[in-house]
Design a protein around this motif. Structure first.
Motif, PDB file in Angstrom:
ATOM      1  N   GLN A 170     -19.682  38.680  35.801  1.00 50.75           N
ATOM      2  CA  GLN A 170     -18.424  37.921  35.769  1.00 50.75           C
ATOM      3  C   GLN A 170     -17.697  38.040  37.101  1.00 50.75           C
ATOM      4  O   GLN A 170     -17.147  37.073  37.612  1.00 50.75           O
ATOM      5  CB  GLN A 170     -17.542  38.442  34.626  1.00 50.75           C
ATOM      6  CG  GLN A 170     -18.124  38.111  33.264  1.00 50.75           C
ATOM      7  CD  GLN A 170     -17.458  38.884  32.141  1.00 50.75           C
ATOM      8  OE1 GLN A 170     -16.899  39.957  32.347  1.00 50.75           O
ATOM      9  NE2 GLN A 170     -17.535  38.347  30.940  1.00 50.75           N
ATOM     10  N   ARG A 171     -17.725  39.239  37.680  1.00 51.10           N
ATOM     11  CA  ARG A 171     -17.095  39.422  38.990  1.00 51.10           C
ATOM     12  C   ARG A 171     -17.754  38.519  40.022  1.00 51.10           C
ATOM     13  O   ARG A 171     -17.089  37.912  40.853  1.00 51.10           O
ATOM     14  CB  ARG A 171     -17.261  40.865  39.459  1.00 51.10           C
ATOM     15  CG  ARG A 171     -16.327  41.810  38.779  1.00 51.10           C
ATOM     16  CD  ARG A 171     -16.557  43.226  39.247  1.00 51.10           C
ATOM     17  NE  ARG A 171     -16.149  44.129  38.186  1.00 51.10           N
ATOM     18  CZ  ARG A 171     -16.359  45.436  38.202  1.00 51.10           C
ATOM     19  NH1 ARG A 171     -16.987  45.993  39.204  1.00 51.10           N
ATOM     20  NH2 ARG A 171     -15.954  46.184  37.210  1.00 51.10           N
ATOM     21  N   GLN A 172     -19.071  38.445  39.929  1.00 53.05           N
ATOM     22  CA  GLN A 172     -19.786  37.626  40.897  1.00 53.05           C
ATOM     23  C   GLN A 172     -19.375  36.166  40.782  1.00 53.05           C
ATOM     24  O   GLN A 172     -19.176  35.486  41.787  1.00 53.05           O
ATOM     25  CB  GLN A 172     -21.290  37.776  40.655  1.00 53.05           C
ATOM     26  CG  GLN A 172     -22.107  37.254  41.799  1.00 53.05           C
ATOM     27  CD  GLN A 172     -23.426  37.964  41.903  1.00 53.05           C
ATOM     28  OE1 GLN A 172     -24.042  38.298  40.899  1.00 53.05           O
ATOM     29  NE2 GLN A 172     -23.891  38.196  43.108  1.00 53.05           N
ATOM     30  N   ARG A 173     -19.187  35.723  39.546  1.00 50.27           N
ATOM     31  CA  ARG A 173     -18.778  34.327  39.372  1.00 50.27           C
ATOM     32  C   ARG A 173     -17.374  34.099  39.906  1.00 50.27           C
ATOM     33  O   ARG A 173     -17.079  33.053  40.469  1.00 50.27           O
ATOM     34  CB  ARG A 173     -18.870  33.942  37.889  1.00 50.27           C
ATOM     35  CG  ARG A 173     -20.289  33.555  37.523  1.00 50.27           C
ATOM     36  CD  ARG A 173     -20.405  33.214  36.081  1.00 50.27           C
ATOM     37  NE  ARG A 173     -20.490  34.417  35.259  1.00 50.27           N
ATOM     38  CZ  ARG A 173     -20.219  34.447  33.961  1.00 50.27           C
ATOM     39  NH1 ARG A 173     -19.839  33.355  33.353  1.00 50.27           N
ATOM     40  NH2 ARG A 173     -20.342  35.572  33.286  1.00 50.27           N
ATOM     41  N   VAL A 174     -16.502  35.091  39.724  1.00 45.45           N
ATOM     42  CA  VAL A 174     -15.155  34.960  40.286  1.00 45.45           C
ATOM     43  C   VAL A 174     -15.244  34.863  41.806  1.00 45.45           C
ATOM     44  O   VAL A 174     -14.559  34.053  42.436  1.00 45.45           O
ATOM     45  CB  VAL A 174     -14.266  36.151  39.868  1.00 45.45           C
ATOM     46  CG1 VAL A 174     -12.905  36.042  40.544  1.00 45.45           C
ATOM     47  CG2 VAL A 174     -14.101  36.186  38.366  1.00 45.45           C
ATOM     48  N   ALA A 175     -16.127  35.678  42.376  1.00 49.07           N
ATOM     49  CA  ALA A 175     -16.279  35.659  43.834  1.00 49.07           C
ATOM     50  C   ALA A 175     -16.744  34.289  44.304  1.00 49.07           C
ATOM     51  O   ALA A 175     -16.264  33.768  45.319  1.00 49.07           O
ATOM     52  CB  ALA A 175     -17.264  36.736  44.265  1.00 49.07           C
ATOM     53  N   ILE A 176     -17.669  33.681  43.559  1.00 49.57           N
ATOM     54  CA  ILE A 176     -18.130  32.334  43.921  1.00 49.57           C
ATOM     55  C   ILE A 176     -16.967  31.356  43.796  1.00 49.57           C
ATOM     56  O   ILE A 176     -16.722  30.532  44.680  1.00 49.57           O
ATOM     57  CB  ILE A 176     -19.295  31.892  43.016  1.00 49.57           C
ATOM     58  CG1 ILE A 176     -20.480  32.836  43.182  1.00 49.57           C
ATOM     59  CG2 ILE A 176     -19.706  30.465  43.332  1.00 49.57           C
ATOM     60  CD1 ILE A 176     -21.614  32.563  42.224  1.00 49.57           C
ATOM     61  N   GLY A 177     -16.228  31.498  42.687  1.00 54.75           N
ATOM     62  CA  GLY A 177     -15.109  30.595  42.445  1.00 54.75           C
ATOM     63  C   GLY A 177     -14.077  30.662  43.549  1.00 54.75           C
ATOM     64  O   GLY A 177     -13.527  29.647  43.963  1.00 54.75           O
ATOM     65  N   ARG A 178     -13.828  31.854  44.047  1.00 54.25           N
ATOM     66  CA  ARG A 178     -12.815  32.024  45.074  1.00 54.25           C
ATOM     67  C   ARG A 178     -13.164  31.230  46.331  1.00 54.25           C
ATOM     68  O   ARG A 178     -12.292  30.722  47.020  1.00 54.25           O
ATOM     69  CB  ARG A 178     -12.677  33.505  45.406  1.00 54.25           C
ATOM     70  CG  ARG A 178     -11.452  33.831  46.180  1.00 54.25           C
ATOM     71  CD  ARG A 178     -11.260  35.300  46.288  1.00 54.25           C
ATOM     72  NE  ARG A 178     -12.424  35.948  46.864  1.00 54.25           N
ATOM     73  CZ  ARG A 178     -12.494  37.247  47.126  1.00 54.25           C
ATOM     74  NH1 ARG A 178     -11.489  38.020  46.830  1.00 54.25           N
ATOM     75  NH2 ARG A 178     -13.574  37.760  47.648  1.00 54.25           N
ATOM     76  N   ALA A 179     -14.461  31.129  46.602  1.00 49.94           N
ATOM     77  CA  ALA A 179     -14.861  30.330  47.767  1.00 49.94           C
ATOM     78  C   ALA A 179     -14.826  28.842  47.433  1.00 49.94           C
ATOM     79  O   ALA A 179     -14.383  28.031  48.239  1.00 49.94           O
ATOM     80  CB  ALA A 179     -16.253  30.739  48.219  1.00 49.94           C
ATOM     81  N   LEU A 180     -15.274  28.516  46.209  1.00 46.79           N
ATOM     82  CA  LEU A 180     -15.436  27.097  45.874  1.00 46.79           C
ATOM     83  C   LEU A 180     -14.116  26.347  45.788  1.00 46.79           C
ATOM     84  O   LEU A 180     -14.062  25.155  46.078  1.00 46.79           O
ATOM     85  CB  LEU A 180     -16.188  26.946  44.547  1.00 46.79           C
ATOM     86  CG  LEU A 180     -17.673  27.291  44.587  1.00 46.79           C
ATOM     87  CD1 LEU A 180     -18.328  26.966  43.259  1.00 46.79           C
ATOM     88  CD2 LEU A 180     -18.361  26.540  45.721  1.00 46.79           C
TER      89      LEU A 180
END
Ligand code: ATP
Ligand code: MG
Lengths: 362, 295
Positions: free
Chosen positions: A142-152
């Motif tokens: 889930q953290r990884q997805r948040v990290a992706i989201g933060r860039a996207l």
């Protein structure tokens, strides 16, 4: 792909930490809207290269241009990049929503716009239910997805991804892979993507750069990398299970080794060209024909079956050819078992020849 | 099964032993303070009774003189007659200034030292450590003459400067190690998200640094609050802080009651420390960066 203008251009980049040379004289041109995947073994300098592009490391030499502008000495915030860190680097004191919107607030984007962008990113990444949580209350994936989201959520020209899917389960990884591909097709941003996963590399990339010890070995489309690797390293690195290598020599039109003699008259010689001497023959396991199919092949040989690994759709066979290991792939329905002898066939046109000393493709 | 009962067997006596140890330790550690606090409400004839130590508990002479076993006369003497309130105000000024100044330079310097890859960063830290290791009094004696010459001896700001100088190496070290625990990628992602270095420091790094800042601030506070060597030599009679003031009460035992002033002011000076530690104990927690990185 139509890449007339280059979006990111790396020219003669050098980077060393003290006496440790990590990147040496690196040249990469990345086209507008291109999806470039950096592939290489651990420690070869992929993250370092991304950090240089992002401006988080001071380069020791060379130049970096983004959108035709020399940004070698610009601050990260002035480069128009978004980045997903290998270690996530979420802001622990902020909620997921806070993490996603931080960059937008920093860029003074309107509130309603922030709201809608966060919402869209959360939908894509399936983290809507987590928006009010703190990073400490999330699982690794889930953290990884948040990290992706933060860039996207950010509106930038160039995205840098450092192994963004490495901590996810196979299913989520596959679905996010498709999402990233879809996003790329919608946004047309330039993306530079680091991964260890060959499937990710093959499916996402417009072009792949294979790196080793801080230097690019080959930069080409997935197809080029797969079917005409420029050297033995690239050939062995790409493909799973990896390529079989047989050492022998090339004399005239024939590859000769202790166990086989192949006529190479259908081989393209698109590397350094035809050259007699000690060579290695590379054969991809998936290009080996077996049983009936083998009879149509220009070269045939009998192999002992040592280990059979059924993988569902196909079966991987570890055989031996007079003591030399020989891996190949057969249909999942195959009834081969340990101890069998089986006839296999090779098409020399689909093999690779490498010079034994320079390791370059002939 | 058998394993479980074995551990149970072992743990019961162990539990008793540890509880007993902690209980005894608590009494030994806390007793002097409670004894002093109790005694501060007596008169000297009781608390420092030569005939019978139990007078300090029962307060025979106190009752004889004031009609009650407890009296606030020592507090009144110290705070009102002897102007202990002025010392308290001075202490407040000195400690708050020392804490604020040390933390300001400490966070900025600690952050820089934690993120710097330069070789001199470590050399700086070693020099700071040596400076810190010196006995305070060596620094003070070195300062005295210049302070006299500059005519700044005796004033509060002078003491504050010296205390900050003594305290700064420690705050630098401590805050640096707290900053080292904040992953560098946090700065980096803030930079990529459009922050300048300063904004990254304020919006991203400082919010996760509070436990470190509070812990370091508490230690700085205690150093300034409890200091004797510097304040006793550098401050004049009028500007004394609490600790040298208490020492001066003790130094003049010819008159009865002064030693009781010392006892009363010691208790007065200790009470705020309890409050302070109790208030901030919740904030002295680590692990606020949990969730920032993989794991
Ligand atoms: N600060 C540093 N000082 C010295 N050497 C470093 C430093 N940072 C990285 N290196 C070295 O640089 C090399 C490249 O590191 P990098 O993190 O770029 O690898 P990578 O390709 O991203 O590997 P991985 O796939 O494991 O993430 C490594 O050999 C590493 O030891
Ligand atoms: Mg890496």
């Amino acid at each position: 792909m139509n890449q007339t203008t280059s979006s990111v251009s790396i020219r003669g980049l050098d980077l060393h930490f003290g006496s440790v040379k990590v990147l040496t004289d690196l040249d990469i041109e990345i086209g507008e809207g291109e999806f470039l995947v950096l592939l290489g073994s651990s420690g070869c300098g992929k993250s370092t290269l991304l950090n240089c592009i992002a401006g988080l490391l001071d380069v020791s030499g060379g130049e970096i241009h983004i959108k035709g502008r020399n940004v070698t000495w610009d601050e990260p915030k002035d480069r128009g990049i978004g980045m997903v860190f290998q270690s996530y680097a979420l802001y622990p004191q902020m909620t997921v929503r806070g993490n996603l919107s931080f960059g937008l607030k920093q860029a003074k984007v309107a509130k309603s716009e922030i709201e809608s962008r966060v919402k869209r990113a959360a939908e894509v990444l399936q983290i809507e239910a987590l928006l009010e949580r703190k990073p400490a209350q999330l699982s690794g994936g889930q953290r990884q997805r948040v990290a992706i989201g933060r860039a996207l959520v950010r509106d930038v020209d160039v995205f840098l991804f450092d192994e963004p899917l490495s901590n996810l389960d196979a299913k989520l990884r596959a679905s996010l892979r498709v999402e990233i591909k879809r996003l790329h097709q919608q946004l047309h941003n330039t993306m530079i993507y680091v991964t260890h996963d060959q499937i990710e590399a093959m499916t996402l990339a417009d072009r792949i750069a294979i790196m080793k010890d801080g230097a690019v070995q080959q930069l080409g489309t997935p197809h080029e990398i797969y079917s005409s690797p420029v050297n033995r390293y690239v050939a062995a690195f790409i493909g799973s299970p990896s390529m079989n290598f047989f050492s022998g020599s090339l004399s005239g039109d024939n590859f000769v080794s202790d166990t086989m003699t192949l006529s190479m008259d259908r081989y393209a010689f698109d590397g350094t060209g035809r050259q007699n001497g000690r060579v290695e023959l590379g054969v991809r396991p998936e290009h080996v024909a077996c049983d009936e199919a083998a009879r149509d092949m220009p070269f045939q040989v009998e192999v002992d079956v040592d280990v059979v690994e059924p993988m569902g759709s196909d079966t991987q066979v570890w055989g031996s050819l007079q003591g030399e290991e020989f891996r190949f792939r057969v249909d999942g329905q195959s009834t081969l078992k340990t101890g069998d002898k089986v006839l296999v066939g090779i098409d020399p046109a689909r093999t690779c020849l490498f010079d034994m000393t320079t390791e370059l493709r002939l | 099964m058998s394993h479980e009962s074995a551990t149970q067997h072992r743990s019961t006596p162990l539990l008793i032993a540890t509880s007993a140890f902690i209980f005894i330790w608590l009494i030994v550690a806390a007793f002097p303070f409670f004894w002093t606090m109790w005694g501060s409400f007596k008169i000297q004839a009781d608390f420092f009774s030569k005939s019978d130590w139990s007078n300090a508990v029962t307060g025979v002479n106190t009752t004889a003189r004031y009609g009650h076993a407890f009296t606030g006369v020592a507090y009144e003497g110290a705070w009102v007659q002897q102007d202990f309130w002025r010392a308290a105000v001075n202490s407040l000024i000195v400690t708050v200034s020392v804490v604020v100044i040390s933390l300001t330079f400490g966070t900025l310097g600690g952050y820089a030292l934690a993120r710097s890859t330069a070789r001199y960063a470590f050399a700086l830290l070693i020099v700071a450590l040596i400076f810190r290791a010196m006995p305070h009094i060596t620094l003070v004696s070195g300062y005295l003459l210049p302070f006299f010459k500059l005519n700044i001896w005796g004033y509060l700001p002078t003491a504050i400067i010296v205390l900050v100088a003594i305290n700064q190496p420690f705050t630098l070290w401590m805050l640096r190690s707290f900053f080292m625990n904040v992953p560098r990628e946090l700065d980096e992602s803030a930079l990529v998200d459009g922050c300048t270095r300063g904004q990254a420091f304020c919006y991203v790094i400082m919010p996760v640094m509070w436990p470190g800042v509070i812990t370091t601030g508490l230690f700085s506070f205690l150093l300034a609050y409890n200091d004797f060597a510097v304040t006793a030599t550098i401050l004049n009679q009028h500007n004394q802080t609490m600790v040298p003031k208490i020492a001066s009460f003790l130094g003049t035992t010819q008159t009865e009651g002064n030693v009781m002033f010392a006892v009363a002011s010691v208790v007065s000076a200790t009470a705020p420390l309890f409050v302070l530690v109790l208030v901030f104990q919740r904030n002295i927690v680590s692990g606020l960066t949990a969730g920032a990185v993989k794991g």
